[in-house]
Write a protein that holds these residues in place. Structure first.
Motif, PDB file in Angstrom:
ATOM      1  N   ASN A 154      -4.323   8.185  -3.983  1.00  0.00           N
ATOM      2  CA  ASN A 154      -5.230   7.660  -5.068  1.00  0.00           C
ATOM      3  C   ASN A 154      -6.207   8.434  -5.842  1.00  0.00           C
ATOM      4  N   ASP A 212      -6.263   9.322   1.208  1.00  0.00           N
ATOM      5  CA  ASP A 212      -5.911   8.555   0.518  1.00  0.00           C
ATOM      6  C   ASP A 212      -4.786   9.045  -0.802  1.00  0.00           C
ATOM      7  N   LEU A 244       2.964   5.256  10.734  1.00  0.00           N
ATOM      8  CA  LEU A 244       3.368   6.662  10.079  1.00  0.00           C
ATOM      9  C   LEU A 244       3.272   8.295  10.627  1.00  0.00           C
ATOM     10  N   ARG A 276       2.251   1.947  -3.210  1.00  0.00           N
ATOM     11  CA  ARG A 276       1.670   2.692  -3.782  1.00  0.00           C
ATOM     12  C   ARG A 276       0.761   3.578  -4.018  1.00  0.00           C
ATOM     13  N   GLY A 277       0.291   4.145  -2.448  1.00  0.00           N
ATOM     14  CA  GLY A 277       1.225   6.239  -2.350  1.00  0.00           C
ATOM     15  C   GLY A 277       2.256   6.680  -2.788  1.00  0.00           C
ATOM     16  N   LEU A 280      -5.904   6.097   4.762  1.00  0.00           N
ATOM     17  CA  LEU A 280      -6.384   4.565   3.886  1.00  0.00           C
ATOM     18  C   LEU A 280      -6.929   3.745   3.464  1.00  0.00           C
ATOM     19  N   GLU A 281      -8.444   4.079   3.727  1.00  0.00           N
ATOM     20  CA  GLU A 281      -9.070   2.781   3.707  1.00  0.00           C
ATOM     21  C   GLU A 281      -9.385   2.496   2.181  1.00  0.00           C
ATOM     22  N   ASP A 282      -9.404   0.599   2.773  1.00  0.00           N
ATOM     23  CA  ASP A 282     -10.329  -0.325   2.053  1.00  0.00           C
ATOM     24  C   ASP A 282     -11.506   0.255   1.241  1.00  0.00           C
ATOM     25  N   GLY A 283     -10.826   0.217  -0.173  1.00  0.00           N
ATOM     26  CA  GLY A 283     -12.740   0.831  -0.981  1.00  0.00           C
ATOM     27  C   GLY A 283     -13.812  -0.049  -0.424  1.00  0.00           C
ATOM     28  N   ALA A 287       1.028  -1.020  -0.028  1.00  0.00           N
ATOM     29  CA  ALA A 287      -0.225   0.148   0.512  1.00  0.00           C
ATOM     30  C   ALA A 287       0.927   1.157  -0.012  1.00  0.00           C
ATOM     31  N   GLN A 288       2.034   1.438   0.958  1.00  0.00           N
ATOM     32  CA  GLN A 288       3.052   2.347   0.766  1.00  0.00           C
ATOM     33  C   GLN A 288       3.767   2.357  -0.021  1.00  0.00           C
ATOM     34  N   ASN A 304      -0.818  13.235   1.076  1.00  0.00           N
ATOM     35  CA  ASN A 304      -0.179  11.990   1.913  1.00  0.00           C
ATOM     36  C   ASN A 304      -0.263  12.150   3.071  1.00  0.00           C
ATOM     37  N   ILE A 305      -0.468  11.209   4.086  1.00  0.00           N
ATOM     38  CA  ILE A 305      -0.732  11.486   5.853  1.00  0.00           C
ATOM     39  C   ILE A 305      -0.134  12.214   6.157  1.00  0.00           C
TER      40      ILE A 305
HETATM   41  P1  ATP Z   1      -8.809   0.179  -4.743  1.00  0.00           P
HETATM   42  O1  ATP Z   1      -9.382   1.435  -4.118  1.00  0.00           O
HETATM   43  O2  ATP Z   1      -8.843   1.248  -6.426  1.00  0.00           O
HETATM   44  O3  ATP Z   1      -9.195  -0.822  -4.738  1.00  0.00           O
HETATM   45  P2  ATP Z   1      -7.129  -0.601  -2.879  1.00  0.00           P
HETATM   46  O4  ATP Z   1      -8.380  -0.167  -1.610  1.00  0.00           O
HETATM   47  O5  ATP Z   1      -6.581  -1.735  -3.047  1.00  0.00           O
HETATM   48  O6  ATP Z   1      -7.333   0.355  -3.854  1.00  0.00           O
HETATM   49  P3  ATP Z   1      -4.319  -0.760  -1.413  1.00  0.00           P
HETATM   50  O7  ATP Z   1      -2.930  -0.877  -2.154  1.00  0.00           O
HETATM   51  O8  ATP Z   1      -5.124  -1.515  -0.328  1.00  0.00           O
HETATM   52  O9  ATP Z   1      -5.250  -0.128  -2.387  1.00  0.00           O
HETATM   53  O10 ATP Z   1      -4.684   1.028  -0.577  1.00  0.00           O
HETATM   54  C1  ATP Z   1      -3.796   1.471   0.201  1.00  0.00           C
HETATM   55  C2  ATP Z   1      -3.984   2.939  -1.085  1.00  0.00           C
HETATM   56  O11 ATP Z   1      -3.553   3.723   0.021  1.00  0.00           O
HETATM   57  C3  ATP Z   1      -3.594   3.970  -2.365  1.00  0.00           C
HETATM   58  O12 ATP Z   1      -4.571   4.170  -2.994  1.00  0.00           O
HETATM   59  C4  ATP Z   1      -2.929   4.624  -2.004  1.00  0.00           C
HETATM   60  O13 ATP Z   1      -2.182   5.308  -3.471  1.00  0.00           O
HETATM   61  C5  ATP Z   1      -2.920   4.506  -0.032  1.00  0.00           C
HETATM   62  N1  ATP Z   1      -1.803   4.906   0.461  1.00  0.00           N
HETATM   63  C6  ATP Z   1      -0.738   4.611   0.700  1.00  0.00           C
HETATM   64  N2  ATP Z   1       0.341   5.116   1.662  1.00  0.00           N
HETATM   65  C7  ATP Z   1      -0.707   6.290   1.895  1.00  0.00           C
HETATM   66  C8  ATP Z   1       0.122   7.299   2.533  1.00  0.00           C
HETATM   67  N3  ATP Z   1       1.234   7.194   3.021  1.00  0.00           N
HETATM   68  N4  ATP Z   1      -0.629   8.977   2.911  1.00  0.00           N
HETATM   69  C9  ATP Z   1      -1.376   8.599   1.916  1.00  0.00           C
HETATM   70  N5  ATP Z   1      -2.332   7.864   1.159  1.00  0.00           N
HETATM   71  C10 ATP Z   1      -1.685   6.793   1.055  1.00  0.00           C
END
Ligand code: ATP
Ligand code: MG
Length: 247
Positions: free
Chosen positions: A185, A183, A86, A42-43, A163-166, A39-40, A201-202
């Motif tokens: 993204n 998030d 973090l 991707r972020g 950073l919550e799951d969708g 996840a990190q 970024n958080i």
């Molecule tokens: P989707 O929402 O498209 O289904 P996902 O939820 O499966 O994707 P994950 O990798 O599980 O994606 O979620 C991590 C999310 O947190 C990502 O969208 C990423 O951009 C975000 N993320 C990771 N690290 C940070 C950070 N330090 N600050 C803010 N956002 C972050």
């Protein structure tokens, strides 16, 4: 942030390396899951494209989030393994300034990891940490993913979910809660379903929400105006355009 790692401050990507190291340390301590490393990564990719700074629309979202937390009946800050690794002290401070509760809530839930995160937050000054009672459920999710504290997230009108799951973000929204999502993204479902999507970024987002909360405290009219004037779609579009176009 120079306490815990051996990265020279002169390194051009100092902040990024430090952040990465904190997640690694979180995994070693049993706070962060191994999926948290992914996840990190991707972020970071999105953050790179954002210029590793808080863009103006994210700052507006952070102000709206502060106003929402302050004007809530019952605000809860949800803490997962990445957030705890973090920004533990920053989350405790935000909770204090806004009067929100802290609740550990994990996608890959284990009692042991919840305990560790709760301890970690207490080490950073938290007095009360929720998440272990798990006597409430979010409708529409399978058993483990659905667990929350009935008197915590279960009862909250405003939840901050970094950073919550969708899926869970969507289910929380369907419960009628005001959802503040951090998030990086803007295309993530979590950001898309948020009442207030914070594309930042958080590491930068949480202290900035706290600053805005200090500024807006004791001014209910200002809080209301900030919430009314916030446009979630505009914030998402702006973040996406910045990422795609670099403007
Ligand atoms: P989707 O929402 O498209 O289904 P996902 O939820 O499966 O994707 P994950 O990798 O599980 O994606 O979620 C991590 C999310 O947190 C990502 O969208 C990423 O951009 C975000 N993320 C990771 N690290 C940070 C950070 N330090 N600050 C803010 N956002 C972050
Ligand atoms: Mg997501």
């Amino acid at each position: 942030m120079s306490d815990d790692v051996d990265v020279p401050e002169s390194h051009p990507r100092y902040e990024s390396l430090l952040t990465r190291h904190r997640i690694e340390a979180g995994v070693d301590k049993g706070i962060t899951s191994r999926q948290g490393l992914i996840a990190q990564g991707r972020g970071e990719a999105y953050d790179y494209l954002l210029g590793e700074e808080t863009i103006e629309s994210a700052d507006r979202a952070e102000r709206a989030a502060a106003a929402s937390l302050l004007s809530a009946e019952h605000a809860v800050i949800s803490v997962n393994g990445n957030a705890a690794a973090l920004v533990p002290g920053e989350l405790v401070e935000l909770a204090e300034v806004t009067g929100a509760a802290l609740e550990v809530n994990l996608f890959n839930r284990t009692e042991e990891r919840i305990e560790r995160i709760a301890d970690h937050l207490r080490e950073h000054g938290a007095s009360e940490v929720k998440g272990l009672t798990a006597d409430g459920r979010i409708p529409g999710l399978d058993h483990e993913r659905a667990k929350v504290d009935a008197d915590g997230i279960g009862d909250a009108d405003v939840v901050l979910v970094p950073l919550e799951d969708g899926d869970r973000a969507e289910a929380l929204g369907e419960m009628g809660k005001t959802e503040l999502v951090v998030d990086l993204n803007p295309l993530s479902r979590s950001a898309q379903v948020a009442t207030v999507p914070i594309v930042d970024n958080i590491i930068r987002a949480i202290p900035n929400i706290t600053d805005h909360a200090r500024d807006l405290a004791d001014d209910a009219d200002a809080q209301r105006a900030v919430i009314e004037n916030f446009d979630a779609d505009a914030a998402l579009t702006d973040a996406e355009e910045t990422i795609r176009g670099g403007t």
